[in-house]
Design a protein around this motif. Structure first.
Motif, PDB file in Angstrom:
ATOM      1  N   SER A 167      -7.104 110.055  72.941  1.00  0.00           N
ATOM      2  CA  SER A 167      -6.753 111.249  72.163  1.00  0.00           C
ATOM      3  C   SER A 167      -7.924 112.220  72.138  1.00  0.00           C
ATOM      4  O   SER A 167      -7.732 113.443  72.207  1.00  0.00           O
ATOM      5  CB  SER A 167      -6.344 110.861  70.739  1.00  0.00           C
ATOM      6  N   LYS A 168      -9.145 111.688  72.052  1.00  0.00           N
ATOM      7  CA  LYS A 168     -10.319 112.561  72.108  1.00  0.00           C
ATOM      8  C   LYS A 168     -10.400 113.251  73.467  1.00  0.00           C
ATOM      9  O   LYS A 168     -10.742 114.440  73.553  1.00  0.00           O
ATOM     10  CB  LYS A 168     -11.590 111.741  71.849  1.00  0.00           C
ATOM     11  N   GLU A 169     -10.078 112.526  74.526  1.00  0.00           N
ATOM     12  CA  GLU A 169     -10.099 113.127  75.865  1.00  0.00           C
ATOM     13  C   GLU A 169      -9.095 114.273  75.962  1.00  0.00           C
ATOM     14  O   GLU A 169      -9.368 115.300  76.586  1.00  0.00           O
ATOM     15  CB  GLU A 169      -9.789 112.062  76.928  1.00  0.00           C
ATOM     16  N   LEU A 249       4.392 110.210  69.558  1.00  0.00           N
ATOM     17  CA  LEU A 249       4.084 109.917  68.157  1.00  0.00           C
ATOM     18  C   LEU A 249       2.763 109.182  68.017  1.00  0.00           C
ATOM     19  O   LEU A 249       1.995 109.432  67.081  1.00  0.00           O
ATOM     20  CB  LEU A 249       5.218 109.102  67.533  1.00  0.00           C
ATOM     21  N   ARG A 250       2.476 108.270  68.936  1.00  0.00           N
ATOM     22  CA  ARG A 250       1.213 107.528  68.837  1.00  0.00           C
ATOM     23  C   ARG A 250       0.030 108.436  69.180  1.00  0.00           C
ATOM     24  O   ARG A 250      -1.053 108.298  68.584  1.00  0.00           O
ATOM     25  CB  ARG A 250       1.225 106.286  69.718  1.00  0.00           C
ATOM     26  N   GLU A 251       0.209 109.352  70.113  1.00  0.00           N
ATOM     27  CA  GLU A 251      -0.855 110.322  70.394  1.00  0.00           C
ATOM     28  C   GLU A 251      -1.071 111.234  69.197  1.00  0.00           C
ATOM     29  O   GLU A 251      -2.216 111.559  68.848  1.00  0.00           O
ATOM     30  CB  GLU A 251      -0.500 111.133  71.641  1.00  0.00           C
ATOM     31  N   LEU A 252       0.022 111.641  68.565  1.00  0.00           N
ATOM     32  CA  LEU A 252      -0.080 112.454  67.354  1.00  0.00           C
ATOM     33  C   LEU A 252      -0.891 111.723  66.291  1.00  0.00           C
ATOM     34  O   LEU A 252      -1.826 112.293  65.702  1.00  0.00           O
ATOM     35  CB  LEU A 252       1.321 112.770  66.823  1.00  0.00           C
ATOM     36  N   ALA A 253      -0.553 110.462  66.049  1.00  0.00           N
ATOM     37  CA  ALA A 253      -1.271 109.684  65.035  1.00  0.00           C
ATOM     38  C   ALA A 253      -2.740 109.527  65.399  1.00  0.00           C
ATOM     39  O   ALA A 253      -3.620 109.625  64.537  1.00  0.00           O
ATOM     40  CB  ALA A 253      -0.611 108.315  64.868  1.00  0.00           C
ATOM     41  N   ALA A 258      -8.451 111.567  64.134  1.00  0.00           N
ATOM     42  CA  ALA A 258      -9.708 112.238  64.473  1.00  0.00           C
ATOM     43  C   ALA A 258      -9.990 113.445  63.577  1.00  0.00           C
ATOM     44  O   ALA A 258     -11.085 114.020  63.644  1.00  0.00           O
ATOM     45  CB  ALA A 258      -9.674 112.686  65.935  1.00  0.00           C
ATOM     46  N   CYS A 259      -9.024 113.837  62.742  1.00  0.00           N
ATOM     47  CA  CYS A 259      -9.182 115.043  61.926  1.00  0.00           C
ATOM     48  C   CYS A 259     -10.066 114.803  60.707  1.00  0.00           C
ATOM     49  O   CYS A 259     -10.026 113.736  60.087  1.00  0.00           O
ATOM     50  CB  CYS A 259      -7.817 115.560  61.465  1.00  0.00           C
ATOM     51  N   THR A 260     -10.811 115.812  60.351  1.00  0.00           N
ATOM     52  CA  THR A 260     -11.598 115.803  59.124  1.00  0.00           C
ATOM     53  C   THR A 260     -10.687 116.005  57.922  1.00  0.00           C
ATOM     54  O   THR A 260     -10.908 115.428  56.848  1.00  0.00           O
ATOM     55  CB  THR A 260     -12.650 116.927  59.165  1.00  0.00           C
ATOM     56  N   VAL A 261      -9.676 116.831  58.085  1.00  0.00           N
ATOM     57  CA  VAL A 261      -8.695 117.113  57.043  1.00  0.00           C
ATOM     58  C   VAL A 261      -7.424 117.602  57.727  1.00  0.00           C
ATOM     59  O   VAL A 261      -7.474 118.174  58.818  1.00  0.00           O
ATOM     60  CB  VAL A 261      -9.241 118.169  56.043  1.00  0.00           C
ATOM     61  N   HIS A 271       2.758 112.220  56.208  1.00  0.00           N
ATOM     62  CA  HIS A 271       2.776 110.804  55.854  1.00  0.00           C
ATOM     63  C   HIS A 271       1.925 109.974  56.820  1.00  0.00           C
ATOM     64  O   HIS A 271       1.296 108.991  56.404  1.00  0.00           O
ATOM     65  CB  HIS A 271       4.217 110.294  55.825  1.00  0.00           C
ATOM     66  N   ILE A 272       1.887 110.371  58.083  1.00  0.00           N
ATOM     67  CA  ILE A 272       0.999 109.696  59.031  1.00  0.00           C
ATOM     68  C   ILE A 272      -0.447 109.859  58.577  1.00  0.00           C
ATOM     69  O   ILE A 272      -1.232 108.905  58.561  1.00  0.00           O
ATOM     70  CB  ILE A 272       1.203 110.250  60.453  1.00  0.00           C
ATOM     71  N   GLY A 273      -0.819 111.091  58.188  1.00  0.00           N
ATOM     72  CA  GLY A 273      -2.169 111.332  57.699  1.00  0.00           C
ATOM     73  C   GLY A 273      -2.498 110.481  56.478  1.00  0.00           C
ATOM     74  O   GLY A 273      -3.593 109.909  56.376  1.00  0.00           O
ATOM     75  N   ALA A 274      -1.552 110.368  55.551  1.00  0.00           N
ATOM     76  CA  ALA A 274      -1.776 109.552  54.357  1.00  0.00           C
ATOM     77  C   ALA A 274      -1.968 108.089  54.722  1.00  0.00           C
ATOM     78  O   ALA A 274      -2.841 107.402  54.169  1.00  0.00           O
ATOM     79  CB  ALA A 274      -0.604 109.711  53.391  1.00  0.00           C
ATOM     80  N   ALA A 275      -1.156 107.601  55.661  1.00  0.00           N
ATOM     81  CA  ALA A 275      -1.258 106.198  56.076  1.00  0.00           C
ATOM     82  C   ALA A 275      -2.579 105.898  56.780  1.00  0.00           C
ATOM     83  O   ALA A 275      -3.072 104.774  56.748  1.00  0.00           O
ATOM     84  CB  ALA A 275      -0.090 105.839  56.995  1.00  0.00           C
TER      85      ALA A 275
END
Length: 339
Positions: A167-169, A249-253, A258-261, A271-275
């Motif tokens: 995902s970083k790539e 979906l897995r790439e999205l997650a 990797a997000c700061t916020v 909900h993915i972010g919360a999990a």
């Protein structure tokens, strides 16, 4: 009650609901550590459950697409369930068809909520509570007939190290600079426009964050919201990355991880972010954050609680005051607290 040996759990049909239902998997595993547990989930939502440590098997299936083939489709699903020889089935969905599949498949014990004429198909039909409770707790209450009390488990997702690297790539290929803070923005929502902060405000938010920080901004969305994201992000500086309609979906997650916020409407990505325990700024208007808010992060919610909300409508019939009262500067301040 006999201890179940083979358990089938029918997961919900929306991204956010699948995430909110993951504590059920953990609680069932804790209660029956030696049982074989299968999670049944529609593709592509089932991707989110890959690597889940609470399950032994993932039963993925496609949604029936043609009216004339539905009978054959249903017969095939029933045959696959019957082959699993399950002695316990837990229905987190509310449809008649899911209860019908479990009944036809001769699962010995079938637990689910009443409604849609399916009570006779269940061995343990539960009456939904009329009190306002979070959806996570509503799912957990289905475990009460098994003697499993309401627990403190939280939604969670499991990602592989190689997925996080890849995902970083994907970000690097689109100009993301190694080590930079990353602000995620999800401007869409599946249920309808009434759940969404206005596009021009998302654009103004991005422009202000670019001025006040050195962070990169990544926009998320699916194929249905790709045009919306393009409209919002068009002409913005290179530090803005548009991934709408690009990721699985897995790439999205993995990229959310990797997000700061993450700034989001009430949606699956929220909900993915919360999990994943990512700091959130969750924008609510027409829906009820006490029911579908980011579980475990109640202080992340921005909700003006206007008189007509929550209306649960897909499209606002009046002046959209619930979302328009959320000012750009307020969201900027929330984001800056994490960047």
């Amino acid at each position: 009650m006999e201890t179940p040996q083979r358990i089938l759990i029918r997961m919900p049909n929306w991204v956010g609901d699948v995430v909110m239902a993951t504590p059920v998997l953990e609680d069932v595993r804790g209660a029956f550590p030696n049982a074989s547990i299968t999670a049944m989930c529609r593709r592509p939502l089932s991707e989110l459950l890959e690597q889940d440590e609470a399950i032994d098997e993932l039963f993925s299936f496609e949604k029936g697409s043609h009216e004339f083939s539905r009978r054959d489709y249903s017969r095939d699903i029933i045959a696959k369930i019957e082959a699993g020889k399950y002695d316990l089935g837990i229905l987190l969905t509310h449809s008649f068809s899911s209860a019908w599949w479990f009944w036809q498949s001769k699962i010995k014990r079938r637990i689910g909520y009443r409604g849609h004429f399916r009570s006779l198909l269940l061995t343990d039909p539960l009456t939904p509570s009329r009190e306002k409770i979070h959806q996570v707790l509503r799912y957990k209450r289905l475990l009460e007939p098994l003697g499993i009390p309401i627990s403190g488990t939280l939604p969670r997702l499991y990602l592989r190290e190689n997925e996080l690297r890849e995902s970083k790539e994907l970000l690097y290929q689109r100009g993301y600079q190694r080590g930079a803070k990353l602000i995620g923005i999800n401007p869409g929502a599946a249920y309808g426009s009434a759940k969404c902060w206005p596009p021009e405000r998302f654009r103004a938010l991005a422009m202000e964050l670019l001025l006040q920080t050195d962070a990169a901004i990544v926009f998320f969305g699916d194929a249905n919201t790709a045009s919306l994201v393009k409209e919002i992000s068009q002409g913005l500086p290179e530090r803005v990355i548009d991934l709408a309609g690009v990721t699985s979906l897995r790439e999205l997650a993995s990229i959310i991880q990797a997000c700061t916020v993450l700034v989001s409407n009430d949606s699956g990505p929220m909900h993915i972010g919360a999990a994943l325990r990512i700091p959130l700024v969750a924008l609510f208007g027409s829906t009820d954050d006490e029911v579908t808010g980011p579980y475990g992060q109640p202080n992340s919610v921005v909700n003006k609680r206007v008189a007509c909300a929550p209306c649960m409508k897909r499209v606002c019939p009046i002046d959209f005051r619930c979302m328009k009262q959320i000012e750009v500067n307020e969201v900027v301040e929330r984001v800056l607290a994490y960047v």
